[in-house]
Design an enzyme around this catalytic site. Structure first.
Site, PDB file in Angstrom:
ATOM      1  N   HIS A 467     -52.555 -35.324  55.507  1.00  0.00           N
ATOM      2  CA  HIS A 467     -51.585 -36.365  55.877  1.00  0.00           C
ATOM      3  C   HIS A 467     -52.200 -37.327  56.895  1.00  0.00           C
ATOM      4  O   HIS A 467     -52.163 -38.549  56.714  1.00  0.00           O
ATOM      5  CB  HIS A 467     -50.338 -35.695  56.465  1.00  0.00           C
ATOM      6  CG  HIS A 467     -49.288 -36.649  56.924  1.00  0.00           C
ATOM      7  ND1 HIS A 467     -48.138 -36.908  56.199  1.00  0.00           N
ATOM      8  CD2 HIS A 467     -49.193 -37.427  58.035  1.00  0.00           C
ATOM      9  CE1 HIS A 467     -47.398 -37.792  56.848  1.00  0.00           C
ATOM     10  NE2 HIS A 467     -48.024 -38.116  57.965  1.00  0.00           N
ATOM     11  N   GLU A 468     -52.754 -36.769  57.954  1.00  0.00           N
ATOM     12  CA  GLU A 468     -53.310 -37.636  58.997  1.00  0.00           C
ATOM     13  C   GLU A 468     -54.538 -38.382  58.503  1.00  0.00           C
ATOM     14  O   GLU A 468     -54.773 -39.531  58.896  1.00  0.00           O
ATOM     15  CB  GLU A 468     -53.627 -36.814  60.248  1.00  0.00           C
ATOM     16  CG  GLU A 468     -52.418 -36.145  60.890  1.00  0.00           C
ATOM     17  CD  GLU A 468     -51.282 -37.106  61.194  1.00  0.00           C
ATOM     18  OE1 GLU A 468     -51.545 -38.315  61.421  1.00  0.00           O
ATOM     19  OE2 GLU A 468     -50.120 -36.660  61.199  1.00  0.00           O
ATOM     20  N   HIS A 471     -53.538 -41.665  56.975  1.00  0.00           N
ATOM     21  CA  HIS A 471     -53.423 -42.750  57.958  1.00  0.00           C
ATOM     22  C   HIS A 471     -54.805 -43.262  58.367  1.00  0.00           C
ATOM     23  O   HIS A 471     -55.030 -44.476  58.478  1.00  0.00           O
ATOM     24  CB  HIS A 471     -52.688 -42.249  59.200  1.00  0.00           C
ATOM     25  CG  HIS A 471     -51.238 -41.987  59.018  1.00  0.00           C
ATOM     26  ND1 HIS A 471     -50.383 -42.905  58.461  1.00  0.00           N
ATOM     27  CD2 HIS A 471     -50.475 -40.904  59.334  1.00  0.00           C
ATOM     28  CE1 HIS A 471     -49.155 -42.407  58.448  1.00  0.00           C
ATOM     29  NE2 HIS A 471     -49.190 -41.192  58.957  1.00  0.00           N
ATOM     30  N   HIS A 474     -56.311 -45.446  55.769  1.00  0.00           N
ATOM     31  CA  HIS A 474     -55.628 -46.741  55.750  1.00  0.00           C
ATOM     32  C   HIS A 474     -56.255 -47.681  56.784  1.00  0.00           C
ATOM     33  O   HIS A 474     -56.410 -48.886  56.537  1.00  0.00           O
ATOM     34  CB  HIS A 474     -54.140 -46.520  56.051  1.00  0.00           C
ATOM     35  CG  HIS A 474     -53.249 -47.624  55.602  1.00  0.00           C
ATOM     36  ND1 HIS A 474     -51.882 -47.598  55.769  1.00  0.00           N
ATOM     37  CD2 HIS A 474     -53.494 -48.800  54.988  1.00  0.00           C
ATOM     38  CE1 HIS A 474     -51.344 -48.686  55.271  1.00  0.00           C
ATOM     39  NE2 HIS A 474     -52.312 -49.446  54.799  1.00  0.00           N
TER      40      HIS A 474
END
Length: 677
Positions: A467-468, A471, A474
């Site tokens: 999940h991290e 980010h 991105h």
């Protein structure tokens, strides 16, 4: 070169050299330099993009480069001296940013750029940067006059201070509570790997035996595994009354701060002409208004609640039959769920953990990222960091050139905020003949190594890491050269979770999961049979899990939409109201969850917590296209090009439509959660 490490023109901050006395002088100098740069823009009278917008981007980059390490250190390396220096610098920074947001001369200069005949011929990213800059001025109160203008400035400074104090209170309350255990029998059911962590916590304090704390690995060890029901209740109570009037130590109580934060947010929204602070916050999101977001949540709740009710009944029946618990309480739920996973699904987290030593997991994560996006993460030694456990990776493109970097701070410890998050260290910025590479922080609170054995993580931790990294990717894979719209900057808040939710799916991909596993003793990869059982249990208690997220998101929106100054925040009454409509699990009256809800009171999720589910909807739809669709060039290539690389250079709705090609539907999310066919 300046002697202040925060002002040094380096590619990476010299964290080891940064000391609290450096902070305020550095921020004073950085703010003065930024003010001078903006004055130069407004005094010049020119109105083209480069002299106005690009010059401001450069000034913003330099200011952010100074402040980012300070804000990060306050979250991961808290000390009394650092906290004092950070608070003083934050007050300076907040006051200046509020002042800069109301700089009419600067606003007018940007507006002149937008009014030029050649504006329409600018690259789309440049036009987007101008549009978002003008929106930022409007939301900062640039049009306000007189007392309203000053009051808005004062509110901004006060809110920043209150939010920081809220987060500090949660951190202090987390560290304030502990229970010293000297008899191992009291920890019956707690796995040896978790007991080793509790023993390390005791040694940290100079104690023998074991120390139960409110750090995440400790709380999970007890609530998931401890047979002693009274111990589970004590830990649950302490964790869910942190920073509240119900805690044993009331010195960190956040009650008054919550009331003050909500009152100031409401007043600020009204000064700007918004009906409520939800409407104000939603200006930076995809949802049109709170009603649209609430309707989305209500639809999910309507579909998920019958599933959640059935799951709770199944847990109650299992607890009575197998565990002798006939009056299931909230502090029993995780313990019962783990027992159900072991008994009904053959999934035992303690049997799984040895297959996920963290070094092996990191190597597998690196391999996945290379396979999907064609980049390599290469560990670099000798980088200046804030703690010996911190890792740094260069990101290399297919040709071996270093294009970005990321810090990994993975273990729970004293002075570090709980949870997991990504943040920006440096933004991508191509400025004349210099290219500034994007740099990110990735922070988690995994269990630290115990003795000579590496950290063993759970599958849930693998999901968190992916999940991290979503980010992080991105931010790192942006191809936008303007910091204000590159990476996660400027992206609508209810779309910023899309890449992170998207990456979570790979934690359930067989090739990926087996590839990153390797038993800590034998090196054997995760057996097929274990993976099959894990996958079969993916949607175990999915109804209860999604209802919990709906509860938090609905509470957040209603709190901001329906705030009444005459009545105050009334957070506990609001939570009770939401739970009556949504929840099937009702905590005790003394539960004070909201007093440690840092996402909305000390973070960026105010009136935006729904974005986790909103973005998960987008992610589920995108991943279905990725997994099953026929996308030219391949799904990962399209995802990188249309979403990761694009940043905020166009609205998130356009990024998503370019990738998925159709309107997302709630059914996709429900299918991913196992709540729909």
């Amino acid at each position: 070169m300046t002697s202040n490490p925060l002002l040094a023109d380096l590619d990476l901050p010299d964290f080891a050299a940064i000391q609290p006395p450096h902070i305020v002088p550095a921020m004073e100098e950085a703010i003065a330099a930024h003010r001078a740069a903006i004055e130069g823009i407004t005094a010049g009278g020119k109105g083209d993009f480069d002299t106005v917008v690009l010059t401001a981007e450069r000034a913003d980059f330099l200011l952010s480069r100074t402040w980012s390490p300070v804000g990060h250190l306050s979250s991961v390396a808290d000390t009394p001296e650092l906290r004092e220096a950070h608070a003083a610098a934050q007050a300076l920074m907040t006051a200046y940013l509020m002042e800069a947001g109301q700089n009419r001369a600067h606003h007018d200069a940007v507006a002149r750029v937008a009014a030029r005949p050649d504006f329409v011929s600018l690259p789309a990213a440049n036009k987007r940067a101008v549009d978002l800059a003008l929106r930022g001025f409007r939301l900062a109160g640039v049009a306000l006059e007189g007392e309203a203008r000053q009051r808005f400035l004062d509110i901004g400074v006060s809110l920043s201070d209150l939010s920081t104090k809220f987060g500090n209170a949660v951190l202090d309350a987390t560290e304030a509570w502990s229970e010293h255990v000297t008899e191992e029998a009291a920890l019956a059911g707690v796995p040896d790997s978790d007991k080793a962590i509790l023993a390390a916590y005791a040694q940290e304090k100079g104690l023998t035996g074991w120390l139960i704390t409110l750090r995440q690995p400790s709380v999970l060890a007890v609530l998931l595994h401890a047979k002693d029901r009274a111990l589970r209740e004590r830990v649950y109570r302490a964790h869910n009354t942190r920073a509240s009037d119900q805690a044993d130590d009331k010195s960190h109580d956040n009650s008054e701060r919550i009331d003050a934060i909500m009152a100031l947010r409401h007043e600020a929204a009204q000064i700007l002409g918004f009906a409520d602070s939800a409407a104000h916050s939603l200006e930076t999101k995809m949802a049109a208004d709170a009603d649209e977001a609430l309707a989305f949540l209500a639809d999910l709740a309507h579909r998920a609640r019958p599933v959640g009710e059935r799951e709770l009944e199944e847990a109650q029946a299992f607890a009575a039959e197998h565990l002798g618990l006939t009056d299931l309480q909230p502090w029993d739920l995780s313990y019962v769920a783990e027992a159900m996973r072991r008994t009904l699904h053959g999934v035992d987290q303690e049997v799984l953990k040895p297959y996920f030593p963290l070094p092996r997991v990191l190597a597998g994560t690196e391999a996945l990222i290379e396979r999907l996006f064609g980049i390599r993460l290469v560990k670099r030694e000798g980088v200046s960091t804030w703690h010996p456990d911190v890792l740094f990776y260069d990101v290399q493109d297919a040709g071996g050139a270093v294009v970005a970097g990321v810090y990994l701070d993975l273990f729970a410890r004293a002075g570090k905020r709980g949870g997991a998050w990504m943040d920006v260290c440096r933004s991508r910025f191509r400025d004349a003949d210099r290219f500034h590479r994007p740099i990110a922080y990735l922070t988690t609170n995994f269990a630290p190594p115990a003795g000579d054995r590496p950290s063993l993580v759970t599958h849930n931790d693998v999901v968190t890491l992916f999940h991290e990294f979503g980010h992080v990717l991105h931010h790192l894979l942006t191809e936008v050269d303007l910091p204000s719209i590159g990476g996660i900057n400027g992206v609508e808040w209810d779309a910023v979770e899309l890449p992170s939710q998207f990456m979570e799916n790979f934690a359930w991909d067989k090739d990926t999961l087996i590839g990153l596993s390797g038993h800590v003793d034998t090196g054997e990869p995760l057996p097929d049979a274990m993976f099959d059982r894990l996958l079969a249990a993916r949607q175990f208690q999915a109804g209860l899990a999604i209802l919990r997220q709906i509860e938090f998101a609905t509470f957040d929106l209603l709190l901001h939409r329906d705030y009444d100054p005459a009545k105050g925040a009334q957070v506990n009454a609001m939570l009770d109201q939401v739970r009556a409509a949504v929840a099937v699990v009702h905590p005790p009256a003394w539960n004070r969850f909201a007093h440690a809800f840092s996402h909305i009171f000390a973070g960026g999720y105010a009136a935006g917590y729904y974005s986790y589910l909103w973005a998960e909807l987008l992610s589920a739809d995108a991943f279905e296209i990725f997994a099953h669709g026929n996308i030219p060039g391949g799904g990962a290539t399209a995802f990188r090009r249309e979403i990761l690389a694009a940043g905020a250079s166009r609205p998130a709705s356009e990024n998503f439509q370019a990738f998925a090609g159709r309107t997302p539907e709630v059914d996709a999310l429900l299918r991913m959660r196992g709540l729909a066919a």
